[in-house]
Design an enzyme around this catalytic site. Structure first.
Site, PDB file in Angstrom:
ATOM      1  N   LYS A 174      -0.460  -0.849  -4.500  1.00 50.16           N
ATOM      2  CA  LYS A 174      -1.875  -0.527  -4.278  1.00 50.16           C
ATOM      3  C   LYS A 174      -2.011   0.931  -3.857  1.00 50.16           C
ATOM      4  CE  LYS A 174      -5.778  -1.753  -1.252  1.00 50.16           C
ATOM      5  NZ  LYS A 174      -5.883  -0.484  -0.504  1.00 50.16           N
TER       6      LYS A 174
ATOM      7  N   THR B  58       0.851  -1.189   0.000  1.00 47.07           N
ATOM      8  CA  THR B  58       0.000   0.000   0.000  1.00 47.07           C
ATOM      9  C   THR B  58       0.884   1.235   0.000  1.00 47.07           C
ATOM     10  OG1 THR B  58      -1.857  -1.092   1.082  1.00 47.07           O
ATOM     11  CG2 THR B  58      -1.711   1.292   1.319  1.00 47.07           C
TER      12      THR B  58
END
Length: 370
Positions: free
Chosen positions: A237, A162
């Site tokens: 992500k 992330t």
């Protein structure tokens, strides 16, 4: 929580949402459902799909429809996968273990959140299905390496880093609730020092946790380092722009998950399906691209694939399914989306994933001059 089932079985994803809102504790419901600030991007994630029109083709043989595809070389039966969602035991006592079993039963992929309430090992042992591991990079580098090594040992097939969370977004509901992980739960992937660290304070306990532990000084140099500590494929992500997509390709990532973190980080960013085309164009086929955010119907999946996504990932609907009936609830949610996608393919004239093309989706403004 106890399972108090409604009188009528859910027939669409929104039925599960209504159930979860009614029966989840407020602390949990607000955490799962809220977005950042004014929730503009949260609403736009859904509305953007509604603004897209499907242009179906007729008189095509759709007597047999093949929904299967591959992601990073691994076959899945249909391109609807499970996004990383934290602290799933707040929705059901079986949490992430139930979710991975459901995903495996339907032969699709699950991404496990770093902030899961079940451990990497418990989820790895619960099923032999395809699993990826979502990673945050911590100030304490040894914590990051430990998580990667445990994910590798447990059979996870990719690392999903992330990249949109140097700080936690401002989520008003969590601030008002002084959000904390319920006292009977803890984060499953950390030592006791960190596992119980999401505690209530004057703000949000999760925001304090992130500020204390997450490395906010990261740059693109983290990618070569990550490659040096794992041989697993790397997916980023949280990319929303062509500029960052090009950089990701230049650093040799294997995939991009177009995501605005469920609209929980920076408000007023684009809806993910609106950001998808520029990322697809920038990548130019050099890595796989997926999308999450706002997917509630099988027709949404069709639209995302038409715009170039290889697969979609769903988050909140999985939690609603958990709240409804644990593993069986997640199976139900995935089956509904799968069946709706199958129907959308058939009615649009596509017998396989390869038949879904960009020309089959148009923005509503395409028709505004009529």
């Amino acid at each position: 929580m106890s399972e108090i089932l409604p009188m009528q079985e859910p027939v669409c994803v929104s039925d599960f949402e209504k159930y979860a809102e009614k029966f989840l504790p407020k602390n949990a419901w607000d955490y799962f459902s809220s977005g950042a600030n004014a929730c503009v991007s949260l609403k736009e994630n859904r509305r953007a799909f509604d603004r897209l029109r499907i242009r179906p083709r007729i008189l095509r043989d759709v007597s047999s429809i093949n929904m299967s595809t591959t992601i990073l070389g691994e076959k899945i039966d249909f391109p609807i996968c499970v996004a990383p969602t934290a602290m799933q035991k707040m929705a059901h006592s079986d949490g992430e273990v139930a979710t991975t079993k459901a995903a495996a039963a339907l032969k699709t992929c699950m991404i496990l959140s770093s902030w899961s309430t079940s451990s990497i090992e418990d989820v790895g042992n619960a099923s032999s299905g395809l699993k990826w591991f979502q990673l945050y990079v911590y100030k304490d580098q040894s914590v990051t390496v430990d998580l990667i090594e445990r994910a590798e040992a447990a059979g996870f097939k990719a690392i999903v880093m992330t990249v949109d969370t140097p700080y936690l977004g401002r989520r008003y509901a969590d601030v008002r609730n002084q959000f904390a992980l319920p006292s009977h739960l803890e984060l499953g992937n950390y030592t006791k020092k960190y596992a119980t660290a999401v505690k209530s304070d004057k703000d949000s306990g999760l925001a304090s946790f992130v500020a204390t532990l997450i490395n906010s000084s990261l740059t693109w140099k983290i990618i070569p380092w990550l490659k040096s500590v794992t041989k697993l494929p790397i997916v980023l992500k949280g990319i929303l722009t062509a500029e960052d997509a090009k950089l990701a390709v230049s650093y040799g990532v294997d995939g991009i998950l177009v995501s605005n973190h469920g609209a929980r980080q920076l408000d007023f960013v684009p809806a993910t399906v609106e950001a998808l085309p520029e990322v697809i164009s920038a990548v130019n086929g050099e890595c796989e691209v997926y999308v999450d955010g706002g997917i509630r119907y099988g027709s949404d999946v069709f639209k995302a694939l038409a715009l170039g996504a290889r697969a979609v990932f769903v988050g909140r609907p999985i939690v609603w399914g958990l709240a409804y009936k644990g593993e069986a609830g997640v199976v139900s949610v995935l089956n509904i989306l799968k069946d709706e996608f199958h129907l959308a393919m058939g009615l649009a004239g596509c017998s396989s994933i390869d038949g879904i093309s960009k020309i089959m989706v148009a923005h509503e403004t395409h028709y505004s001059k009529l």
